[in-house]
Design an enzyme around this catalytic site. Sequence first.
Site, PDB file in Angstrom:
ATOM      1  CD  GLU A 160     115.791  54.523  66.962  1.00  0.00           C
ATOM      2  OE1 GLU A 160     116.036  53.305  66.915  1.00  0.00           O
ATOM      3  OE2 GLU A 160     116.421  55.351  66.322  1.00  0.00           O
ATOM      4  CB  THR A 209     122.464  51.546  71.994  1.00  0.00           C
ATOM      5  OG1 THR A 209     122.785  50.820  70.804  1.00  0.00           O
ATOM      6  CG2 THR A 209     123.152  50.871  73.172  1.00  0.00           C
TER       7      THR A 209
END
Length: 535
Positions: A309, A269
């Site tokens: 990520e 996130t």
Amino acid sequence: MGRSFRRAMWAGVVAALAVAAVPVTAAFGAGNLTTSFTSTSDWGSGHEVRVTVTNGTDAPVSTWRVEFDLPSGTTVSSFWDADVTRSGNRYTAVKKSWAGAIAPGASFSWGYVGTGGYRAPSNCTVNGAACGGGGTPNPTTTPPTTTPTTNPPTTPPTTNPPPPGDQKVVGYFAQWGVYARNYHVRNIHTSGSASKLTHIMYAFGNTTGGRCTIGDSYADYEKAYTAAESVDGVADTWDQPLRGSFNQLRKLKQMYPHIKVIWSFGGWTWSGGFTQAAQNPAAFAESCHNLVEDPRWADVFDGIDIDWEYPNACGLTCDSSGPNAFKNVVSALRSRFGSSALVTAAITADGSNGGKIDAADYAGAINNLNWLMPMTYDYFGAFAAQGPTAPHSPLTSYSGIPQQGFWSDAAIQKLKSKGIPASKLLLGIGFYGRGWTGVTQATPGGTATGAAPGTYEAGIEDYKVLKNTCPATGTIAGTAYAKCGSNWWSYDTPATIGGKMSYAKGQGLGGSFFWELSGDTTNGELISAISNGLR
């Protein structure tokens, strides 16, 4: 560590624990079934003991029961891999439900931490037969009522030993777990996991605006803990300078001085800010150092972890900062934090040709990192709603695997081929399963209609739930799967984790890490499998 709802340590030992004790062994025998007690560590105020039950018969032993007395002043404060009860100074240990039979010539070990210096047990029996080291209990005495010793005393010991060996056991603590999951730092202690961990990753800090920032101030340092919730049984006060999980981690480290705590930033996130961070790595590193070394909690953290990520690739958002961005950010962090701090990174485990591992220069960053953690899980799942069903954490390839390069060994071999030392790679384990519904085929490769129901998120469920609601029905590629009604799940079990740890040792890896602590059972079945498997 991929999603905010799910993802995603022996660097040094304090001087007081640094002197290794010479193992002291007391062996007892009952026929051809024997038991030995080995003191693996003794630091004066406490000790750790490994108890080994060995089957010297020619037939499997499906159950065992070890009973023994401890000298006055010595008690068991925590234990693992056996169910232990106590009455006075007499202890009874029985086989865990998940442990299999002991084959002829094989053995099984469990362990405990005791108070005071090591003193050999006496009056030992194995499956009711007298042991050679002492007399049997008085047969005319009515067996006393046993009292479980799983819960620790209100004021636990101030020092606890590190796990044996020099391989890392790294566990993620999810910041948001203190809410619906009701998982707190205290649970790391009461489950017996703290004695097996070498490092805890606190996930996550945010990367807003290309800076390290607080992700959740209430969970991090504002939440007031009651005495019942607190690690040491002492309640927070309204005026104390630090509360929340940070203060609880401080208390845990005081109890287990071998544990190092690393603050992890990013995750699925909150990785978006790394793109801006890559434009000015020095400014990013400065902001991170200022936050991690804030005087309110500087003693809690031993370094920083970057969970980006994915650099120069797509995750929740896409990054196009170039193949050198990750290396440059890591270099700036090492320069700012210095050589004594831990700097680590969780990275992609995409071992396909031209995949995410090839998108960034991980080898170029390795000299500035203590270790890398390829996230060798989440390869497959109900994000492909119609299937095919496939294990989310395969160790190896298998016939019919949906995508080439999507297995753990492919990632490890690719990273090693780029010049990354095996000792700086940790193997990732998921403490959860991924599942589909509308499945008719028991074996992998079946079609589905969508994600299986989950407690917090469709398609995902903790191991502690799945082991009871959908026990494993088969194994493939070094991991397990299960079909229950129309639902199909894949996840790791203590047995498959044992196999993966054998692989890690065979490859010379630096240990293992897992996402995340709250997915394990209340007595730490999975972390025990990791710890035992790496010995």
